[in-house]
Design a protein around this motif. Structure first.
Motif, mmCIF file in Angstrom:
data_model
loop_
_atom_site.group_PDB
_atom_site.id
_atom_site.type_symbol
_atom_site.label_atom_id
_atom_site.label_comp_id
_atom_site.label_asym_id
_atom_site.label_seq_id
_atom_site.Cartn_x
_atom_site.Cartn_y
_atom_site.Cartn_z
ATOM 1 N N PRO A 22 34.639 41.173 12.742
ATOM 2 C CA PRO A 22 33.385 41.929 12.840
ATOM 3 C C PRO A 22 33.152 42.380 14.278
ATOM 4 N N MET A 110 35.677 43.248 8.191
ATOM 5 C CA MET A 110 34.340 43.417 8.795
ATOM 6 C C MET A 110 34.392 44.281 10.069
ATOM 7 N N ASP A 138 28.811 40.321 5.451
ATOM 8 C CA ASP A 138 28.677 41.579 6.202
ATOM 9 C C ASP A 138 27.682 42.510 5.511
ATOM 10 N N THR A 172 32.487 39.263 1.843
ATOM 11 C CA THR A 172 32.617 40.598 2.426
ATOM 12 C C THR A 172 32.657 41.609 1.292
#
Ligand code: OXD
Ligand code: MN
Length: 587
Positions: A22, A110, A138, A172
């Motif tokens: 991420p 992510m 996410d 996710t």
């Protein structure tokens, strides 16, 4: 990671972040400011629509991908070391193989997104029932739903402290590839993965994944029970509140029963009904020998269509503030929501769940049949004063039920705990026209746990039998069926609030205050045992509701014997003994 000093947690989160990559990590502290910021962000990125601030303050509409609108049982897995332990009713994959697959999907999923860390508690933080989890996600939609459905935020991290005893969850939405969608429970690792979905039942991990699939495993190890049950308190005119739990397959009116409004005559006499939970109950034997229950959730994730001021005004009241609506229609007349069955007259103009203009002449439904509301429990007009009691409520009766046109009587009481387990194990519902496929087909759904039991179903029945030995004063177990029909296919029993008449009898049975007659199945009320005043059902019709068709039940007994076969020699001997008694009673 200033929010916690927990080394296990920090290490795990770093590992997941290294894989998912991420751009950013944000810890959910549960504060009103943070929630408002996330709402604004979701509105800005188009994933949520803010609704009419006067009529529906702090309420939002979200639309999922059209391929991502329901739980996906076919893609839900229990990954324990031995396939045998998952049993024939669960999908299974060898854990390391599943991990490889999941890691491949999560790798870089992510990128360009934020990973939120949601610390959440199932049941009141600090309660003897409480279990904690961390969901890494996410999706702001997941964060905003989880803060409604659970107790989430810094207090949970404080309660976990440096312990490793928390459920590790990863979600996710990836690219929502439906061929790569996986909802996976690893009971031996206390871990949950949901990938390529952003639909509530798959990704709000506190609910089915944790509170049922993982928790059923924990309960088995730790001598408690995680059940797909509502919890309802019934207050009688003497001011005593007695509690029932109830397990019903979907489309049997569970949320309606959980938020029941007593019939007028009962209300006048002082009867009241209090909702403790509409979907999940965690049950533990208390020191006093009774079975105690909490609802581990903090909100309601209810089916919207059919919910109206007539069918369930309390549920509708729950959605008046702070609610997220998913896949319902947007009423463009006043920027509120609408779904089939909400009002008799639909709005003249709306936007349907797919985002298309809709009018009453449109050929398609405005709301998806599985559209939902995520509503805070604090809004519920009949919320029990015990809702937040960390010690739960004592359960007097357990109800099992299903939708049977002819077979099951309106109500019968099991002879004892083990017989009640048998009654739960044979629970079934007939398919309705509302679902695709043939109508009237019997689908067995033991204890309404078919898609939610996190291990072998027959081991789960054994756990029920073992638990019976630990509860000195166990609840009495009943089977109910609100759905008997006459020869024209009309429901005979009025249902809804009138179901209180049946609950009154059942609860009175638990306290030795009501009569019954023994029958082939257990005990049924004499017509005089149930208050029919004002129900529109006369005694003769009532007799019809509790008659037992021996031919149908002989077929049912054969079907049960056949059904048990798939579970092999794990089926507890006690259940076969009960089946033999049934066969003998019918012969
Ligand atoms: C639910 C279900 O969403 O049981 O509660 O499917
Ligand atoms: Mn449910």
């Amino acid at each position: 990671m200033n929010n916690t000093t927990n080394k296990h947690m920090q290490k795990w989160i770093s590992e997941v972040a290294a894989l998912a990559k991420p751009d950013d990590i944000v810890w959910i502290d549960g504060s009103a400011e943070q929630i408002e910021r996330l709402r604004q962000q979701a509105v800005a990125d188009g994933s949520m629509i803010r609704l009419n601030e006067e009529k529906l303050p702090n309420c939002f509409l979200h639309r999922t991908d059209p391929n991502d609108v329901a739980r996906v049982e076919g893609r839900t897995f229990i990954c324990c070391a031995n396939e045998e332990d998952a049993g024939p009713t669960n999908h299974w994959m060898e854990p390391s193989e599943m991990h490889r697959k999941l890691d491949g999907i999560i790798d870089g999923a992510m990128r360009g997104r934020t990973m939120y860390v949601i610390p959440y508690s199932m049941s009141v933080v600090g309660s003897p029932f409480a279990k904690y989890g961390i969901e890494l996600t996410d999706s702001t939609y997941v964060v905003l739903n989880m803060v409604i459905m659970t107790r989430a935020g810094q207090a949970v991290l404080d309660a976990i402290g440096d312990s490793e005893d928390f459920i590790k969850g990863i979600h996710t939405q990836a690219n929502l590839d439906k061929e790569q969608k996986y909802i996976v429970q690893f009971p031996e690792e206390n871990a949950i993965y949901s990938v390529n979905s952003n639909y509530g039942g798959n990704v709000l991990q506190g609910k089915k994944c944790f509170a049922l699939r993982i928790a059923s495993n924990l309960g088995r190890e730790e001598n408690w029970m995680a059940e797909h049950m509502l919890i309802l308190g019934i207050e009688n005119p003497r001011g005593e509140v007695r509690y029932v739990c109830g397990a019903f397959p979907s489309a049997c009116g569970k949320t309606n029963l959980a938020m029941l409004i007593p019939p007028e005559g009962y209300r006048k006499n002082g009867w009241k009904a209090w909702c403790v939970g509409d979907d999940i109950a965690w049950l533990r034997p208390g020191k006093d020998g009774r079975l105690w229950a909490v609802n581990p959730e903090n909100g309601f994730f209810g089916v919207a269509p059919g919910t109206s001021m007539k069918s369930n005004p309390n549920a509708l009241e729950c959605t008046r503030e702070g609610t997220i609506f998913t896949n319902v229609a947007l009423n463009t007349e006043d920027n509120t929501v609408w779904w089939e069955g909400m009002t008799k007259t639909p709005p003249e103009h709306a936007i349907d769940w797919l985002g298309r203009p809709w009018t009453p002449d449109s050929p398609d439904k405005a709301a998806h049949p599985n559209s939902r509301f995520t509503a805070p429990a604090r809004n519920c007009p009949c919320r029990s004063t015990e809702f937040d009691n960390p010690n739960g409520v004592p359960i007097s009766a357990i109800l099992f039920g299903g939708r049977r046109a002819k077979t099951a009587p309106l109500v019968y009481q099991s002879r004892d705990w083990n017989h009640g387990v048998f009654v739960g194990s044979i629970m079934a519902s007939e398919t309705t026209a509302a679902a695709s496929g043939a109508v009237g087909v019997v689908r067995r759904d033991p204890m309404a746990m078919l898609p939610f039991c996190g291990y072998h179903m027959a081991d789960y029945w054994q756990h029920w039998i073992d638990m019976g030995k630990l509860i000195k004063n166990p609840p009495k177990i009943f089977n109910v069926n609100w759905f008997r029909t006459d020869d024209e296919g009309h429901f005979i029993w009025p249902g809804f609030g009138d179901n209180l008449r049946v609950l009154e009898w059942a609860l009175a049975r638990c306290f030795g205050e009501a009569g019954a007659r023994e029958c082939e199945l257990g005990y049924v009320p004499y017509p005089g045992d149930i208050n029919l005043d004002g129900s529109g059902v006369d005694e003769k019709t009532f007799e019809g509701l509790i008659t037992i068709d021996r031919d149908l039940w002989r077929k049912e007994a054969d079907d049960i014997r056949e059904y048990y076969k798939q579970f092999g020699d794990k089926v507890p001997a006690e259940l076969f003994a009960m089946l033999e008694v049934l066969e003998k009673n019918l012969s």
